[in-house]
Design an enzyme around this catalytic site. Structure first.
Site, PDB file in Angstrom:
ATOM      1  N   TYR A  80       0.848  -1.194   0.000  1.00 61.66           N
ATOM      2  CA  TYR A  80       0.000   0.000   0.000  1.00 61.66           C
ATOM      3  C   TYR A  80       0.877   1.235   0.000  1.00 61.66           C
ATOM      4  O   TYR A  80       1.901   1.283   0.705  1.00 61.66           O
ATOM      5  CB  TYR A  80      -0.906   0.003   1.240  1.00 61.66           C
ATOM      6  CG  TYR A  80      -1.537   1.351   1.531  1.00 61.66           C
ATOM      7  CD1 TYR A  80      -2.623   1.804   0.788  1.00 61.66           C
ATOM      8  CD2 TYR A  80      -1.027   2.175   2.535  1.00 61.66           C
ATOM      9  CE1 TYR A  80      -3.193   3.051   1.039  1.00 61.66           C
ATOM     10  CE2 TYR A  80      -1.591   3.415   2.800  1.00 61.66           C
ATOM     11  CZ  TYR A  80      -2.673   3.848   2.049  1.00 61.66           C
ATOM     12  OH  TYR A  80      -3.232   5.082   2.295  1.00 61.66           O
ATOM     13  N   CYS A 182       2.937  -7.761   1.377  1.00 59.80           N
ATOM     14  CA  CYS A 182       4.112  -8.560   1.014  1.00 59.80           C
ATOM     15  C   CYS A 182       3.880 -10.056   1.200  1.00 59.80           C
ATOM     16  O   CYS A 182       4.830 -10.827   1.355  1.00 59.80           O
ATOM     17  CB  CYS A 182       5.340  -8.104   1.789  1.00 59.80           C
ATOM     18  SG  CYS A 182       5.731  -6.358   1.503  1.00 59.80           S
TER      19      CYS A 182
END
Length: 223
Positions: A80, A182
């Site tokens: 993000y 991730c």
């Protein structure tokens, strides 16, 4: 500009569209490779978006309708970007640094660790995980908790680096809930403000600049 100096540019006061940033970086990469432009670091802030790296897993995008989702050529998975997060794009000629990508990533990690240390935060590497992490101590069940405070995602073209790092200064951490950051489900995300550090974006930008010079050995020149 000498070979031991790089251009340093900051434009984080006003959000930069992600597509504009990528186009700018790609143009710089070509020019740096051709020797017509200096190496540079560019600090930006983006409007709220999710970006997908080259190793994304479809199930890690939990809320595809929340923000724009942009496919990007950097390494890594979903992340993000948004207000309160400082992004540092690093465009360096790695051919001048031994063409060693592993060493370059290690230096990016050290750059973040040294920057966080200025605010009393112990950032740490984790084997098998990308980014920088902080130990949050044991929870009520005695399980040791940790959270990610900074991300790394790089791409190399003709031995010139681009993309780079991001540090969570004071973003809305709830926005990370639309993805599995991730690809790691078992750990959370944190920020300087979440940890009780009242640093501003300007404070972190200044610390990034001084520690970049120390870790990478370049003099920075205002761009």
């Amino acid at each position: 500009m000498s070979t031991n100096s790089i251009e340093w540019k900051e434009s984080w006061e006003k959000p930069t569209d992600y597509d504009i940033a990528v186009t700018d970086m790609e143009q710089s990469v070509a020019a740096i490779h051709d020797g017509t432009e200096s190496q540079r670091v560019w600090l930006v802030e983006h409007p709220p978006i999710y970006t997908a790296g080259t190793a994304t897993q479809p199930g890690d995008l939990l809320d595809p309708d929340r923000f724009p989702v942009i496919q990007t050529g950097r390494g890594g998975q979903y992340t993000y970007h948004g207000p309160g997060q400082l992004v540092a794009y690093s465009m360096l000629d790695l051919a001048q640094r031994g063409s060693d990508v592993r060493k370059y990533v290690h230096d990016l990690e050290q750059w973040i660790i040294d920057t966080l240390a200025e605010f009393g935060i112990q950032g740490e590497r984790r084997e098998g995980r990308v980014g920088i992490w902080v130990d949050q101590g044991p929870n009520s069940d005695g399980i040791r908790m940790e959270a990610k405070i900074a991300a790394i995602g790089v791409r190399i073209r003709r031995w010139v680096s681009y993309h780079g790092i991001s540090i969570n200064v004071e973003p809305d951490l709830e926005y990370f809930s639309g993805i599995v950051p991730c690809g790691i489900r078992e750990h959370g995300v944190t920020s300087l403000v979440d940890m009780g550090i009242t640093a501003t974006m300007a404070d972190v930008a200044h610390a990034l600049r001084t520690n970049f010079e120390t870790v990478f050995g370049y003099e920075t020149i205002d761009g």
